[in-house]
Each structure stands twice: as structure tokens, then as C-alpha cells.
Write a protein that holds these residues in place. Structure first.
Motif, PDB file in Angstrom:
ATOM      1  N   ASP A 159       4.881   2.325   2.338  1.00  0.00           N
ATOM      2  CA  ASP A 159       5.589   1.943   3.166  1.00  0.00           C
ATOM      3  C   ASP A 159       4.677   0.265   2.942  1.00  0.00           C
ATOM      4  N   THR A 160       6.085  -0.559   3.468  1.00  0.00           N
ATOM      5  CA  THR A 160       5.395  -2.722   3.308  1.00  0.00           C
ATOM      6  C   THR A 160       5.529  -2.756   4.389  1.00  0.00           C
ATOM      7  N   ARG A 161       4.277  -3.625   5.436  1.00  0.00           N
ATOM      8  CA  ARG A 161       4.187  -3.970   6.482  1.00  0.00           C
ATOM      9  C   ARG A 161       3.830  -4.882   7.051  1.00  0.00           C
ATOM     10  N   SER A 162       3.987  -5.931   7.301  1.00  0.00           N
ATOM     11  CA  SER A 162       3.929  -7.554   7.948  1.00  0.00           C
ATOM     12  C   SER A 162       2.312  -7.020   8.070  1.00  0.00           C
ATOM     13  N   ILE A 163       1.744  -7.845   7.395  1.00  0.00           N
ATOM     14  CA  ILE A 163      -0.381  -7.951   7.772  1.00  0.00           C
ATOM     15  C   ILE A 163      -0.389  -8.335   9.254  1.00  0.00           C
TER      16      ILE A 163
END
Length: 431
Positions: free
Chosen positions: A63-67
Motif C-alpha cells: 500500500d502507498t500511504r501518506s507519511i
């Protein structure tokens, strides 16, 4: 399950998980599957197959998530485990994290770790970024991460997966492992290690981890995951175990095995880790540290004391001259921390005896003054009862006849007089 005094039942977790992060500025330009396809032909088939299969299964998520969705990674701990300024800067500039997670049953191969690290390395390579190993709190550049994965025979270097941090307390050094829980096994610890054995005991503990991990995975080889694996209470460690753990199986010497007693040290705090403690075997007299020093002397062979000394002009005399010529350089490297990782500097010096000098080795702990070396004896002397393994010694540089750099496989540099002795040239003592 049969419980005896010879074996220690160690609980097996139901499942294991691995988590890797890839900090990115913006969104990744390619999908994880595309990134992994870029590793075709560069990864050994077992790992490449595991990575592609797990990507298509519910055992892995990417998954790509906001830091901002994540707690801040502790920069002080990342630095302590080797993070560079450039890596920390890229983390600070990242807007997103690619989160790679995988789960698998305990046993061998550890598919969750191998596959998750491979996928994370592929993604990091595609964005010119880094991999963060959440378990070890370590930054890995993609090349290092990929190099740590198994070869075509499934072999790894355990030092790429298990760290050995240590700290000082009132009884000496406290060593632990950090990485065995990746494989379901409790971490190891040793307390009361003498200060001069910093590098040597780190290698011994790594070799012990290799031996116990093999016993652990052998106990998980069946179709059903057992509730416990029985590990031997008396574990053996050899030079071969250390060499294999460091990826140098062809360099091991035929050292005698060292026995270490395994004790379960359960945590009293539910949020703390339990450990497997390594101690001397039953019946060992004296403090634990003395046994640990003797164990290191056994495992790091090739530094035996001798009572022979050289006539002018023979092979031993040339060996001594060669060693003495390099003393200034090796001191400078020692002070600049320029020795190889996990290496230990030892010196050989003469003790006066009725039949001529007895030459013994000592591990160097400090060398601040050019004319004086402070260390600890690596052997018991015949001529001086106060010189015992682990005992503190102060050596005049004028008495030094040889020096050597040791790692987990033995002598890697120096040791010229030992080479003469090992070659069978026995100079006669003069009177």
C-alpha cells in the motif's frame, strides 16, 4: 511432548509477519508487480518465485500511504543502527510511504521476510530510494537489500538479518541479538561479558544464533506447526558456525566446540521481550566472564602461546621484524577505528622465564600512549600465574614481537610468527 533436563521447550508463534517501508516523494511511477519484474534474472529463482507468488496472494499487501498517517520513525535509533545523513534527509523529504507487509507460518524458508524484502527493494530501486526494515530499524539501500537475499542454494549470511547490539552495565557488557524473532525464535542474550571481548563475543553470539536457528527450523520441518520446539540445553558453537554466519564457510578452522548453557528468561512486563540466555555450562568455576574469555580463545584459533624464541637470521627473526615494522600503522588504524567490522586486534609479547621468554597474546582494549598497550590476556601463561585468560595486562611496545587482526574465521591479517610456527619451523632457544 517429552520434557527432559536435556532440552528446553521454546514456544512457537502461530504466524510471523514482516514489514518494510519505502519513503517516496510523490507517488511511485510504477506498480509493485512491474518493479518486481525488473528483478527477473537478477534474483535467485526461489526468491523471485516467492516474491511474485506472494504478491498475487492474500499473504502480502503493498500500500502507498501518506507519511502523515504513520508515527515518526525515531531518527536517533535509525542513526544508531547505521542510517546516513543522506538517508535521513530523503526520509524527511518523503510525502508517502510504500508499505510492504507479508505473513507466513514459522519454518524454513522464511517466505514472509524474503518476499517482503525483495518487493520493497524492487520498489525502492524503481524510485531511486531506500528500504526501511521496520523490524531492525535499519535503512538498506536496494543493492544491499537484494544482496542479503538467498542465492540459488538458499544460503544467506545471518549477519545480514540478525544484529548484535550491546551495552555496558556494572557487571560488564550485555549482548543481545536483534533479528531471530523474524524466524519465530526468541532473541539471545549474554550478560557479564568482559569489555575487551566486544568484537569477539559479537561473533560468538552470531555463531550461536546460527546453530540454534538451525535446530529451531529443524524442529519446524513437519507439516503441522508444533506448539513448542525443544532446543538443547547445552548448545555447541564452533568456528564453522561463526564462519557460516558471516558467509565464509570455506575459511573456517577446525576449532574445538564451545559449550553454552541455554536458559529461558521470560519477561515480567507483558510488553517486553523474553530472551534465551547463554551462560557457561554447569560446574564452571569462577565468574561467567572468565568462561567467555576462554571460549573466545578456543574459537579464535591460531593465537596459541609459545615458549620458543628466535635466533638472529632465522625465519622467526624475519617474522618479528616484519611485525614490528607495522606497529605504527596498525596502531593508527586501531585508533581511527579502521579495522574491519567485528575484528579484534591482538598483540604477542614476551614474558621472562627461566628457559627464555614465553610469548603470549593479549587483546588490545586501548593504545593511547605509543609506548604502552592496555588489554586483556588471551591465554594462560606458564611462567606468570597472574597472567590468565581475561586478566588485565599492560604491555610495553618494546616487548611486542607480533600482532594480528582476528575476525570470526581466525587470523585475517598479521600473525607472522604464528605462520612460522604453523609451517613447522621450530627455532631453537638460545641461552
Amino acid at each position: 511432548m517429552l520434557i527432559t533436563d536435556d532440552f528446553l521447550p521454546v514456544p512457537v508463534p502461530e504466524s510471523l509477519s514482516a514489514t518494510y517501508l519505502v519513503p517516496v516523494a510523490g507517488l511511485p511511477p510504477v506498480s509493485p508487480k512491474t518493479a518486481v519484474r525488473g528483478l527477473a534474472g537478477r534474483l535467485a529463482d526461489p526468491v523471485y518465485g516467492l516474491a511474485t507468488q506472494m504478491l498475487d496472494s492474500p499473504l502480502m499487501s503493498v500500500d502507498t500511504r501518506s507519511i502523515d498517517e504513520f508515527p515518526q520513525l525515531p531518527p536517533d535509533l535509525l542513526t544508531a543502527f547505521g542510517a546516513t545523513e543522506a538517508q535521513l534527509s530523503r526520509l524527511a523529504a518523503a510525502s508517502h510511504l510504500v508499505v510492504v507487509q507479508a505473513e507466513y507460518r514459522p519454518g524454513w524458508p522464511p517466505a514472509h521476510e524474503w518476499a517482503a524484502r525483495a518487493v520493497a527493494a524492487a520498489v525502492a530501486e524503481s524510485v531511486g530510494g531506500d528500504v526501511v526494515d521496520v523490524f531492525g530499524l535499519q535503512f538498506l539501500d536496494p543493492a544491499t537489500a537484494l544482496k542479503s537475499l538467498p542465492d540459488a542454494q538458499g544460503r544467506i549470511r545471518l549477519v545480514d538479518w540478525v544484529l548484535v547490539p550491546y551495552s555496558s552495565d556494572t557487571e560488564g557488557l550485555w549482548f543481545t541479538t536483534k533479528g531471530l524473532r523474524r524466524f519465530g525464535l526468541l532473541e539471545l542474550q549474554t550478560q557479564g561479558v568482559p569489555d575487551h571481548l566486544t568484537r569477539a563475543w559479537g561473533a560468538v553470539l552470531t555463531g550461536a544464533a546460527r546453530r540454534l536457528l538451525r535446530d529451531w527450523t529443524d524442529g519446524l520441518a513437519g507439516e503441522e506447526v508444533p506448539a513448542f520446539v525443544q532446543l538443547p540445553v547445552l548448545a555447541t558453537v564452533t568456528g564453522h558456525d561463526i564462519a557460516v554466519a558471516y558467509g565464509n564457510p570455506e575459511q573456517h578452522g577446525a576449532t574445538a566446540p564451545v559449550l553454552l548453557r541455554l536458559e529461558l528468561d521470560p519477561a515480567t512486563d507483558p510488553d517486553a521481550d523474553s530472551f534465551l540466555s547463554l551462560r557457561p555450562p554447569p560446574g564452571h568455576p569462577g565468574p561467567d566472564g572468565r568462561y567467555f574469555a576462554a571460549a573466545c580463545a578456543t574459537l579464535f584459533s591460531g593465537i596459541e602461546p609459545d615458549v620458543r624464541y628466535a635466533r638472529s637470521g632465522d625465519a622467526m627473526s624475519r617474522a618479528v621484524a616484519t611485525a614490528r615494522a607495522g606497529l605504527d600503522d596498525i596502531r593508527a588504524r586501531f585508533l581511527a577505528d579502521g579495522l574491519p567490522p567485528e575484528a579484534q586486534l591482538v598483540v604477542k609479547y614476551g614474558l621472562p622465564g627461566d628457559d627464555g621468554p614465553e610469548y603470549v597474546w593479549a587483546g588490545v582494549s586501548s593504545w593511547d600512549a605509543p609506548e604502552r598497550i592496555v588489554g586483556a590476556s588471551a591465554s594462560d601463561a606458564n611462567t606468570d600465574p597472574s597472567v590468565r585468560i581475561g586478566s588485565p595486562v599492560v604491555v610495553a611496545v618494546t616487548e611486542v614481537v607480533d600482532w594480528a587482526v582476528l575476525d570470526g574465521t581466525g587470523v585475517i591479517e598479521g600473525g607472522w610468527t604464528q605462520a612460522v610456527l604453523d609451517a613447522g619451523e621450530r627455532p631453537h632457544p638460545t641461552h
